[in-house]
Design a protein around this motif. Structure first.
Motif, PDB file in Angstrom:
ATOM      1  N   SER A 179      25.731  73.494  42.388  1.00  0.00           N
ATOM      2  CA  SER A 179      26.210  74.227  41.388  1.00  0.00           C
ATOM      3  C   SER A 179      25.312  74.203  40.136  1.00  0.00           C
ATOM      4  O   SER A 179      24.551  73.328  39.857  1.00  0.00           O
ATOM      5  N   GLN A 181      23.549  76.398  36.626  1.00  0.00           N
ATOM      6  CA  GLN A 181      23.771  77.101  35.410  1.00  0.00           C
ATOM      7  C   GLN A 181      22.763  76.874  34.414  1.00  0.00           C
ATOM      8  O   GLN A 181      22.204  75.982  34.065  1.00  0.00           O
ATOM      9  N   GLU A 283      19.558  83.900  34.489  1.00  0.00           N
ATOM     10  CA  GLU A 283      20.280  83.768  35.803  1.00  0.00           C
ATOM     11  C   GLU A 283      21.804  83.542  35.819  1.00  0.00           C
ATOM     12  O   GLU A 283      21.994  82.428  35.087  1.00  0.00           O
ATOM     13  N   LYS A 286      25.838  79.763  39.685  1.00  0.00           N
ATOM     14  CA  LYS A 286      25.702  80.095  41.104  1.00  0.00           C
ATOM     15  C   LYS A 286      26.475  78.699  41.561  1.00  0.00           C
ATOM     16  O   LYS A 286      25.979  77.632  41.285  1.00  0.00           O
ATOM     17  N   GLU A 288      27.132  77.380  45.497  1.00  0.00           N
ATOM     18  CA  GLU A 288      27.091  77.827  47.031  1.00  0.00           C
ATOM     19  C   GLU A 288      27.714  76.487  47.701  1.00  0.00           C
ATOM     20  O   GLU A 288      27.210  75.226  47.380  1.00  0.00           O
ATOM     21  N   ILE A 313      29.272  81.656  48.437  1.00  0.00           N
ATOM     22  CA  ILE A 313      28.686  81.643  47.326  1.00  0.00           C
ATOM     23  C   ILE A 313      29.324  82.447  46.336  1.00  0.00           C
ATOM     24  O   ILE A 313      29.807  83.432  46.262  1.00  0.00           O
ATOM     25  N   TYR A 315      28.921  84.011  42.256  1.00  0.00           N
ATOM     26  CA  TYR A 315      28.061  84.130  41.188  1.00  0.00           C
ATOM     27  C   TYR A 315      28.811  84.285  40.097  1.00  0.00           C
ATOM     28  O   TYR A 315      30.045  85.136  40.038  1.00  0.00           O
ATOM     29  N   ASN A 316      28.583  83.675  38.854  1.00  0.00           N
ATOM     30  CA  ASN A 316      29.118  83.753  37.685  1.00  0.00           C
ATOM     31  C   ASN A 316      30.541  83.179  37.649  1.00  0.00           C
ATOM     32  O   ASN A 316      31.428  84.055  37.120  1.00  0.00           O
ATOM     33  N   HIS A 324      31.537  89.243  38.579  1.00  0.00           N
ATOM     34  CA  HIS A 324      31.356  88.079  39.636  1.00  0.00           C
ATOM     35  C   HIS A 324      31.062  88.586  40.906  1.00  0.00           C
ATOM     36  O   HIS A 324      31.520  89.732  41.194  1.00  0.00           O
ATOM     37  N   ASP A 327      30.198  85.968  47.828  1.00  0.00           N
ATOM     38  CA  ASP A 327      29.479  86.243  49.048  1.00  0.00           C
ATOM     39  C   ASP A 327      30.101  85.362  50.379  1.00  0.00           C
ATOM     40  O   ASP A 327      29.862  83.893  50.164  1.00  0.00           O
TER      41      ASP A 327
END
Length: 417
Positions: A179, A181, A283, A286, A288, A313, A315-316, A324, A327
């Motif tokens: 994780s 951020q 950025e 994220k 994953e 994964i 995002y946001n 957001h 994936d």
């Protein structure tokens, strides 16, 4: 990231509605919320969210500086202004409070609010340390059938995107979760309350609480051990007990490893570091999550096997209502059993977004979804998602353990606990 034919237009319209919602008529028995603190987060966290809830009215605000509270009330059309926090709690017409004070003040004012019979929506981190958390969330004030409601406002957990993401995770089979951020340099000044040890500041206490929470959610349990923890301090001349950036790694009961990196004043990370190392780092947050390999039933020669490893994964995760993406990557491998020789491999990837939930339009923010469940709890209705008191205690235990592993002191209590 956006397609002009459908993505960009919906993105703009959804976010316009999120930040400029149309106020709905209020019920006569609406819950009257008072704000403890003229905070920067309250406009999106409560004031805007309450506009679309027929059972919530933001009725009052209190601040240490009465002039500031008055200006705040005027700006956000809050009808009642109190000169101090206790005066707001003493008003019997106020049903609930939202506490977004410096973390070091959370315990004191949450306890006082509960003693005054107020329901409490409490900003994260709930308190300064695990000892305070246990004392607060296990308080006798919360033990009765008609006791006030206390909720730590981890807003991201209430959004449909997070619910969707978690539905794609198989906690017992998670082998790795990471994780990350960043808050770009320049947004939070180094003299901010988040950078003051006595107020329970620190990167791990602020941004990092989200990362810790996501790992606990992904594994569905608490870690056995903090394996590693390190920090980057503030520059000389600033509070030396504050972590500007924090990195940690934990081992969970299934053998999986959860790790995080978070930076409150992030810079660099771009190409040509000699020229860009001091630029603010932008950025998306994220998360994953990698699972163990699983066997796929296939019509293969007896000496071969087909395995798949799923990685999910997001995002946001902290601001999924803005934007957001989830994936889902499935890495397929056909290999010889005896030698591990790869016969062939391929990756299948799909993408998911989830703005709308079972309740409310797709423009509802994560804060609005959280407010929905807070009100349901107050009204003694079923809740779809909630953060229990024991959950909040375990959260602070994990944070305390990471600070100790990194060689930093646990955040102090300003009142006797």
């Amino acid at each position: 990231m956006f397609s002009l034919d459908n993505g960009l237009a919906s993105f703009l319209w959804r976010n316009y509605q999120a930040f400029f919602p149309t106020e709905v008529p209020k019920q006569s028995d609406a819950i009257r919320i008072g704000l403890l603190g003229a905070s920067k987060i309250a406009p999106i966290a409560v004031i805007s969210a309450a506009k679309t809830h027929p059972e919530v009215i933001v009725a009052a605000v209190a601040a240490r500086d009465e002039k500031r509270a008055t200006a705040y009330g005027k700006k956000y059309s809050i009808p009642i202004v109190f000169a101090n926090y206790q005066a707001l709690l003493d008003d019997t017409a106020i049903d609930a409070v939202y506490i977004a004070l410096p973390a070091g003040l959370h315990y004191e004012w949450a306890i006082k609010a509960l003693k005054a019979g107020k329901h409490v929506l409490l900003e994260k981190p709930s308190v300064s340390n695990a000892k305070e958390a246990a004392k607060l969330f296990r308080s006798p004030l919360l033990s009765g059938p008609d006791s006030p409601v206390l909720l730590e406002a981890f807003h991201y957990r209430f959004h449909p995107a997070w619910e969707k993401f978690i539905s794609l995770i198989d906690p017992p089979n998670v082998v790795e979760a990471h994780s990350v951020q960043y808050c770009p340099k320049g947004i939070i000044p180094m003299y901010d309350m988040r950078c003051q040890f006595k107020l329970s500041g620190g990167c791990l206490m602020d941004f990092g609480t989200y990362n810790v929470s996501t790992l606990r959610q992904v594994f569905g349990t608490e870690p056995e051990e903090c394996l590693e923890a390190s920090f980057k301090g503030l520059p000389p001349g600033y509070d030396k007990e504050i972590d500007q950036a924090f990195t940690a790694k934990w081992k969970f009961p299934n053998g999986g490893i959860g790790s995080m990196h978070v930076d409150l004043i992030a810079e660099g990370g771009y190409a040509m570091p000699s020229l860009t190392s001091e630029l603010p780092r932008f950025e998306l947050p994220k998360l994953e999550v990698k699972h163990r390999e699983g066997i796929v039933e296939s019509d293969l020669p007896v000496d071969q096997e087909h395995v798949v490893q799923k990685t999910v994964i997001m995002y946001n995760f902290t601001g999924p209502f803005l934007y957001h993406r989830i994936d889902i990557q499935e890495k397929h491998t056909v290999r010889v059993k005896s030698t591990g020789e790869i016969v062939k491999s391929w990756v299948e990837t799909s993408y998911v977004k989830q703005y709308a939930g079972t309740v409310g339009p797709d423009s509802w923010t994560s804060y609005r979804h959280g407010l929905e469940q807070f009100v349901n709890k107050v009204r003694k209705r079923p809740t779809r998602t909630f953060v229990s008191g024991e959950d909040s205690i375990k959260q602070m235990e994990m944070i305390d353990g990471a600070y100790e592993k990194a060689g930093l002191p646990i955040r102090p209590s300003l009142t006797n606990v």
